[in-house]
Scaffold this motif. Structure first.
Motif, short mmCIF file in Angstrom:
data_model
loop_
_atom_site.label_atom_id
_atom_site.label_comp_id
_atom_site.label_asym_id
_atom_site.label_seq_id
_atom_site.Cartn_x
_atom_site.Cartn_y
_atom_site.Cartn_z
N PHE A 194 0.91 -1.24 0.02
CA PHE A 194 -0.09 0.03 0.10
C PHE A 194 0.94 1.17 -0.02
O PHE A 194 1.76 1.34 0.70
N SER A 195 0.34 2.02 -0.85
CA SER A 195 1.15 3.78 -0.73
C SER A 195 0.23 4.40 0.23
O SER A 195 -0.65 4.14 0.46
N PRO A 196 0.88 5.51 0.50
CA PRO A 196 0.56 6.44 1.61
C PRO A 196 -0.86 6.91 0.80
O PRO A 196 -0.86 7.27 -0.11
N GLN A 197 -2.04 7.23 1.69
CA GLN A 197 -3.16 7.49 1.51
C GLN A 197 -3.12 9.16 1.21
O GLN A 197 -2.54 9.71 2.14
N ARG A 198 -3.42 9.73 0.21
CA ARG A 198 -3.56 11.30 -0.06
C ARG A 198 -4.73 11.83 0.03
O ARG A 198 -5.58 11.70 -0.86
N GLY A 199 -5.01 12.47 0.99
CA GLY A 199 -6.06 13.18 1.37
C GLY A 199 -7.27 12.40 1.90
O GLY A 199 -7.07 11.18 1.80
N PHE A 200 -8.57 12.85 2.16
CA PHE A 200 -9.65 12.17 2.74
C PHE A 200 -10.26 11.02 1.62
O PHE A 200 -10.53 9.81 1.98
N LEU A 201 -10.00 11.36 0.34
CA LEU A 201 -10.52 10.45 -0.63
C LEU A 201 -9.52 10.12 -1.45
O LEU A 201 -9.49 9.64 -2.52
N GLY A 202 -8.16 9.65 -1.04
CA GLY A 202 -7.08 9.08 -1.55
C GLY A 202 -7.29 7.67 -1.91
O GLY A 202 -8.45 7.00 -1.45
N ARG A 203 -6.47 7.06 -2.51
CA ARG A 203 -6.48 5.73 -3.11
C ARG A 203 -6.25 4.84 -1.84
O ARG A 203 -5.21 4.78 -1.08
N LYS A 204 -7.24 3.79 -1.91
CA LYS A 204 -7.17 2.78 -0.86
C LYS A 204 -6.75 1.36 -1.44
O LYS A 204 -6.55 0.63 -0.64
N SER A 205 -6.84 1.35 -2.70
CA SER A 205 -6.44 0.12 -3.27
C SER A 205 -4.89 -0.08 -3.25
O SER A 205 -4.22 0.78 -3.27
N PRO A 206 -4.48 -1.50 -3.26
CA PRO A 206 -3.08 -1.45 -3.02
C PRO A 206 -2.41 -1.05 -4.34
O PRO A 206 -2.65 -1.08 -5.62
N LEU A 207 -0.90 -0.66 -4.10
CA LEU A 207 -0.11 -0.49 -5.20
C LEU A 207 0.08 -1.85 -5.84
O LEU A 207 0.36 -1.73 -7.20
#
Length: 412
Positions: free
Chosen positions: A149-162
């Motif tokens: 997983f990459s760091p989540q950016r913002g409240f609606l950031g990406r939650k799917s795995p890298l």
């Protein structure tokens, strides 16, 4: 692949309580920001039940997903730091459970499903089937999944795995494996159904055997049936209540004359004119209550094992159907099981038509339940039609199987 899952000494089939060891390898040719790297071992049962309507009308699908168990570990937690290019590796270890580790009150108790807590894990399973009322798709999947997983950016950031990598494991529970040597001979699992036939006819008299009655004699027989000679016999069908996958069905027919209750001095000839033996495999699926309600359905597949007509075969005493007509073998099929939202059960259907003294009698046995088990001694060679089904997969083809759609469709 930048992410790989390696299982050490992976078994072709697991039965529960095994220790699974392996390692996760992550390779990156350039610096990358990583939140964490995880490994998850899980079992999941998914079902889709779809009502079949006219071709012009849309169909409605009801889905269910039941996590049978889930075990997760965080292998590394850089918490968003940038990691340098290179190869990283972590070991992991899991114990394969033998029972479900989760239960939900939303699944009501209803045969053939199971809702009791800690019931045995169901086997790996995948099937698509349909009849005139519903379409059913079921999968039971056991897998080890690694995710980066990459760091989540913002409240609606990406939650799917890298990155993500999955290794699927084949599983047949120990409770579904039959140890014949330990539990005794196959005779211990025999069941039987019987029927008594009472015949009255002038053709039972020795001087009338082998000829047809004249019209006057038939009329006389109708008006004085209680005075006609009587012959009573019993037909018994002996069948197994437990069968090992892909092995022949041991089926026996027994004919027993009741001479003490008959008025004839010697038993007449009994001819077996036709017989039919088939297996009905039923796939059941249900969806839990939702905004659209609940839906359950069962689809039967009829597998013809033996069908003979116009035999004219004299039968008496014990008749082993395998010796008379050859081994009763049906295609590789799945073991019997039931869990929260998916089930697979089996019934035996048998029919016999006898002729005696110019009359025909039928022994019809449409639904004899039995269970299919895997071979206890050869887990690596257990036959299976299981393949992982994606949304676009077509149903597996069943050779030598004719389809019979019965089942029910319930909606609340």
């Amino acid at each position: 692949m930048p992410l790989t899952v390696c299982i050490i000494d992976q078994q072709p089939c697991y039965s529960g309580s095994e220790t699974i060891r392996g390692r996760i390898t992550f390779q990156t040719p350039k610096p990358v920001d990583i939140q964490d790297i995880r490994v998850t071992f899980s079992g999941c049962a998914k079902a889709k039940v779809q009502k079949v309507k006219g071709s012009a009308a849309p169909t409605t699908s009801y889905r269910s997903k039941c996590m049978l168990f889930e075990k997760g570990k965080i292998l590394w937690h850089p918490s968003g730091d940038t990691i340098a290019p290179g190869t990283y590796e972590w070991p992991f270890e899991f114990a394969f459970p033998s029972q479900v580790l989760s239960a939900s009150s939303r699944w009501p108790e209803a045969l053939p499903f199971r809702s009791d807590a800690n019931h045995p894990l169901p086997p790996t399973f995948a099937v698509k089937t349909a009849d005139a009322l519903r379409k059913i798709k079921c999968t039971i999947d056991y897998q080890i999944q690694a995710q980066v997983f990459s760091p989540q950016r913002g409240f609606l950031g990406r939650k799917s795995p890298l990155f993500s990598e999955v290794v699927r494991l084949r599983f047949i529970p120990g409770s579904a494996r039959l140890d014949v040597k330990r539990e005794g001979s196959s005779a211990a699992y025999q069941q039987q159904k019987e029927q008594v036939f009472n015949l009255r006819s002038m053709l039972l008299l020795p001087e009338n055997r082998g000829r047809s009655l004249k019209l006057q004699e038939r009329i006389q027989s109708w008006f004085s049936s209680s005075q006609l000679p009587r012959f009573i016999f019993k037909a018994t069908f002996i069948y197994p209540s437990r069968v090992i996958q892909s092995t022949p069905l041991p089926c026996i027919l027994e004919i027993t004359p009741f001479m003490e209750d008959s008025s004839v001095t010697s038993p007449p000839e009994i001819l077996l004119q036709s017989l039919s033996v088939a297996v009905l495999s039923q796939t059941g699926a249900r969806a839990a209550p939702s905004l659209m309600g609940a839906l359950s359905g069962q689809v039967d597949e009829r597998i013809e094992i033996l069908s003979k007509s116009s035999l004219g075969m004299p039968v008496s005493g014990t008749v082993d159907l395998a010796q008379a007509f050859g081994p009763l073998v049906f295609r590789h099929t799945d073991v019997s099981f039931g869990t929260f939202n998916i089930s697979r059960t089996y019934r035996l259907s048998a029919s016999f038509v006898f002729e005696c003294a110019g009359s025909t009698r039928s022994l019809d046995l449409p639904g004899l339940p039995f269970d299919i088990f895997a071979d206890f001694e050869a887990p690596s060679n257990i036959p299976s039609s299981v393949e992982h089904l994606s949304e676009d997969d077509s149903p597996p083809s069943y050779t030598s199987a004719s389809m019979l759609s019965t089942g029910t469709l319930d909606k609340s």
